[in-house]
Design an enzyme around this catalytic site. Sequence first.
Site, PDB file in Angstrom:
ATOM      1  N   GLN A 112      19.568  -7.544  -2.886  1.00  0.00           N
ATOM      2  CA  GLN A 112      19.040  -8.899  -2.921  1.00  0.00           C
ATOM      3  C   GLN A 112      20.033  -9.867  -2.294  1.00  0.00           C
ATOM      4  O   GLN A 112      21.246  -9.697  -2.407  1.00  0.00           O
ATOM      5  CB  GLN A 112      18.747  -9.305  -4.363  1.00  0.00           C
ATOM      6  CG  GLN A 112      18.008 -10.628  -4.500  1.00  0.00           C
ATOM      7  CD  GLN A 112      17.724 -10.949  -5.955  1.00  0.00           C
ATOM      8  OE1 GLN A 112      18.198 -10.259  -6.841  1.00  0.00           O
ATOM      9  NE2 GLN A 112      16.958 -11.985  -6.198  1.00  0.00           N
ATOM     10  N   CYS A 119      13.824 -11.520  -6.840  1.00  0.00           N
ATOM     11  CA  CYS A 119      13.979 -10.208  -7.472  1.00  0.00           C
ATOM     12  C   CYS A 119      12.621  -9.581  -7.763  1.00  0.00           C
ATOM     13  O   CYS A 119      12.469  -8.358  -7.738  1.00  0.00           O
ATOM     14  CB  CYS A 119      14.805 -10.329  -8.750  1.00  0.00           C
ATOM     15  SG  CYS A 119      14.116 -11.467  -9.972  1.00  0.00           S
ATOM     16  N   HIS A 272      14.865 -11.892 -15.111  1.00  0.00           N
ATOM     17  CA  HIS A 272      15.075 -11.017 -13.958  1.00  0.00           C
ATOM     18  C   HIS A 272      14.036  -9.903 -13.946  1.00  0.00           C
ATOM     19  O   HIS A 272      13.549  -9.476 -15.005  1.00  0.00           O
ATOM     20  CB  HIS A 272      16.479 -10.423 -14.039  1.00  0.00           C
ATOM     21  CG  HIS A 272      16.991  -9.845 -12.761  1.00  0.00           C
ATOM     22  ND1 HIS A 272      16.985 -10.527 -11.564  1.00  0.00           N
ATOM     23  CD2 HIS A 272      17.547  -8.630 -12.483  1.00  0.00           C
ATOM     24  CE1 HIS A 272      17.510  -9.775 -10.626  1.00  0.00           C
ATOM     25  NE2 HIS A 272      17.862  -8.610 -11.164  1.00  0.00           N
ATOM     26  N   ASN A 296      18.171  -2.428 -10.970  1.00  0.00           N
ATOM     27  CA  ASN A 296      18.393  -3.857 -10.772  1.00  0.00           C
ATOM     28  C   ASN A 296      18.365  -4.167  -9.269  1.00  0.00           C
ATOM     29  O   ASN A 296      19.148  -3.583  -8.509  1.00  0.00           O
ATOM     30  CB  ASN A 296      19.751  -4.247 -11.361  1.00  0.00           C
ATOM     31  CG  ASN A 296      20.043  -5.733 -11.240  1.00  0.00           C
ATOM     32  OD1 ASN A 296      19.344  -6.476 -10.556  1.00  0.00           O
ATOM     33  ND2 ASN A 296      21.100  -6.182 -11.896  1.00  0.00           N
ATOM     34  N   TRP A 298      19.653  -6.319  -7.585  1.00  0.00           N
ATOM     35  CA  TRP A 298      20.941  -6.742  -7.042  1.00  0.00           C
ATOM     36  C   TRP A 298      21.711  -5.567  -6.441  1.00  0.00           C
ATOM     37  O   TRP A 298      22.657  -5.771  -5.685  1.00  0.00           O
ATOM     38  CB  TRP A 298      21.786  -7.379  -8.148  1.00  0.00           C
ATOM     39  CG  TRP A 298      21.306  -8.733  -8.574  1.00  0.00           C
ATOM     40  CD1 TRP A 298      20.267  -9.443  -8.048  1.00  0.00           C
ATOM     41  CD2 TRP A 298      21.855  -9.540  -9.629  1.00  0.00           C
ATOM     42  NE1 TRP A 298      20.119 -10.634  -8.701  1.00  0.00           N
ATOM     43  CE2 TRP A 298      21.082 -10.725  -9.675  1.00  0.00           C
ATOM     44  CE3 TRP A 298      22.894  -9.370 -10.522  1.00  0.00           C
ATOM     45  CZ2 TRP A 298      21.341 -11.739 -10.593  1.00  0.00           C
ATOM     46  CZ3 TRP A 298      23.155 -10.377 -11.433  1.00  0.00           C
ATOM     47  CH2 TRP A 298      22.384 -11.553 -11.464  1.00  0.00           C
ATOM     48  N   ASP A 588     -37.541   0.539  14.554  1.00  0.00           N
ATOM     49  CA  ASP A 588     -38.923   0.248  14.190  1.00  0.00           C
ATOM     50  C   ASP A 588     -39.874   1.052  15.080  1.00  0.00           C
ATOM     51  O   ASP A 588     -40.332   0.585  16.130  1.00  0.00           O
ATOM     52  CB  ASP A 588     -39.176  -1.254  14.332  1.00  0.00           C
ATOM     53  CG  ASP A 588     -40.560  -1.652  13.852  1.00  0.00           C
ATOM     54  OD1 ASP A 588     -40.983  -2.787  14.164  1.00  0.00           O
ATOM     55  OD2 ASP A 588     -41.227  -0.826  13.177  1.00  0.00           O
ATOM     56  N   THR A 594     -40.487  -4.191  10.576  1.00  0.00           N
ATOM     57  CA  THR A 594     -39.722  -3.798   9.403  1.00  0.00           C
ATOM     58  C   THR A 594     -39.304  -2.333   9.541  1.00  0.00           C
ATOM     59  O   THR A 594     -39.770  -1.625  10.429  1.00  0.00           O
ATOM     60  CB  THR A 594     -40.536  -3.964   8.106  1.00  0.00           C
ATOM     61  OG1 THR A 594     -41.719  -3.137   8.199  1.00  0.00           O
ATOM     62  CG2 THR A 594     -40.953  -5.410   7.904  1.00  0.00           C
ATOM     63  N   GLU A 599     -36.598   5.395   7.835  1.00  0.00           N
ATOM     64  CA  GLU A 599     -35.896   4.783   8.958  1.00  0.00           C
ATOM     65  C   GLU A 599     -34.551   4.221   8.502  1.00  0.00           C
ATOM     66  O   GLU A 599     -33.544   4.310   9.217  1.00  0.00           O
ATOM     67  CB  GLU A 599     -36.760   3.681   9.574  1.00  0.00           C
ATOM     68  CG  GLU A 599     -37.994   4.227  10.290  1.00  0.00           C
ATOM     69  CD  GLU A 599     -39.015   3.148  10.605  1.00  0.00           C
ATOM     70  OE1 GLU A 599     -39.829   3.356  11.523  1.00  0.00           O
ATOM     71  OE2 GLU A 599     -39.010   2.100   9.931  1.00  0.00           O
TER      72      GLU A 599
END
Length: 703
Positions: A112, A119, A272, A296, A298, A588, A594, A599
């Site tokens: 970091q 963090c 943290h 951690n 860090w 169609d 339709t 289909e």
Amino acid sequence: MWSSKHNLGRPVGTLSCRHVSVSIFPREREAGEKLAGSSSQLPKQNYEALLESCLRSQCLFEDDRFPATLSSIGCGPLLQKLPPRLQWKRPPELHSNPQFYSAGAKRLDLCQGYFHRDCWFLAALQALTLHQDILSRVVPLNQSFTEKYAGIFQFWFWQFGNWVPVVIDDRLPVNEAGQLVFVSSTYENLFWGALLEKAYAKLSGSYEDLQFGQVSEALVDFTGGVTVVINLEEAPRNLWDILTHATYNRTLIGCQTHIGERVLENGLVDGHAYTLTGIRKVTCKYGPKYLVKLWNPWGKVEWKGDWSDSSSTWELLCPKEKILLLRKDDDGEFWMTLQDFKAHFVLLVICKLTPGLLNQETGKRWTYTIREGRWVKGSTAGGRLKSSQGTFWKNPQFLLSVWKPESREGSLHPCNVLVSLLQKPRHRHRNWKPHLAIGFYLFRVGQILNDQRRLPPMFFWENTPLKQPVTFKMEKEVSQELWLDPGRYLIVPCTSKAHQELEFIIRVFSRKHIFYEIGSHSSVVFFMEIIDQNEGQDEFFTKLFEKYPEINAVQLQNILNHMTWSNLTSTKPFFSLDACQGILALLDLNASGTVSIQEFRDLWKWLMLCQEVFHKQDSHQLGYLNWNQLRAAVKEAGIVLSDDVCKLMLIRYGSPSLQIDFVNFVHLMLRAENMEDAFQNLTQDGKSIYLQKPEWLMMTLYS
């Protein structure tokens, strides 16, 4: 603005690189303008086009959307913590042998920054590194500072249903000594973490917008998974079983300590975020011990209590187990007991990557639905039930039907369902406007329901919710695992107060379900809940055509635009009415205007094939194909087109930049397939056909 003096990574004396501006193709420009209207989205940038432009010009990319200036850092307190003479430099200027990523590096290689409080982001990122395949989805690992290097890099993040690419240049903020100000690696020549952080800062608005956040937010952005947050002060008795199941499956796990800003005497840091990297049940002289391993961000400062690196409790183990577990490295990773973990940490965040992790079932298929919604003041922002009885019914209402796929009709075995509600940010900068408090209610409803209209106030006065928020949480995501009897339910998402405006998405995972918004024009599209293409189609077709025996162009457009295109990770395709009329004309067969159920079945199979082929060729997931990709896609679909015809089709169906999106690809493929069938029906020798004038007119107008 800092100016590079490198030409494709090699020194060129005093030659200064010409600035390369961001370009957007016509269709992307239209999409970008649309997204710009939403405060939470970035306009698109075409990574491949920008890369090729830089390579042709022999220049290094400079991103004017996220420039190498203090504006990209932020405009608040973070500026006061920066080194006095901040510079922006590219990795080739910082190391003689820069590398983007190395598979041989240690797993815990990230550190970091000294001037940043992200963090939560780094803890989620470290969890991501435990799954190489998922990491490569976010971080394309084939990028480098040698092959095709042009100072441009791309990363991917999951944003509310879609995987979004973020393009950056590789200019990173450093101090006078050339040290990275923010995320760095223990290996000085590795830069993937710093570049990913820059991309995430761009997505979030600035580096300063990464100052505060929740591990759960980053986990969702990295995976598209669903997070479950456990308050350790109220931890369930089977917490160890939960951790065991989560650890040995595809989950990412983070945790957070109590509020504060100091290093405690026991080595933990208040306020943290940490990554949970493993668990272990060990046998001591006095019985079993349950240990968790944490990291951690860090990269240093570790727990000093029992089972820490220097603790005498390790002597309670047999020598073999001690050698296997104990690592006396000052790398920020350490062991502690589950009991100490519950005492010193406040939240446990488990990110489920697949819905199958909800329980111990194996070999089971899950379905997934995502729906978008919005709370609008004076319309759909009804607030919570108790404090807003008069307006609660105005909230968006979603109908959920669940059942067991393998159960016989009438079976009432409980169904496992996971519901996730995510709110979209209210500002381009993620920290400028805090999250609203959100939650959702669950009601049981009868089988008789007019799903075209929202349930009236009377329903909520007469019915008690089965589930309701214990507290409304100011989180990006709230989720809940439910066990429901097969049947129909109503989900009502809401904010804690009425008249609060916000956009959201709601996701449902289960073995089998139907889920759609009541009263929306898209209620016909209840079939899209089934993402497994081989499971549930009969129910889908039956239910759809019981309600709509014939589907016209408008209804077809509604269906296609509300489909869950599970293989298309770029922008969701939009089918215009004109495109749907064209598709309808090809299907169609009896000129009725339709399509019938048979289909539509044929169209469905063709759409699934198109989706699979398009996804495979769209390797960079940009949402369109170039000529080479189109040629390969057509060939893979089994359609024979010459190169010249393929080019003509790209001109006819593609954009002015000669790229074809998914909608036009579907139209082209469907038309080519139909014309090939027509030729086979008309030819007698397989080589030529004879057409009379009416047939010739029909064929030419048809194409």
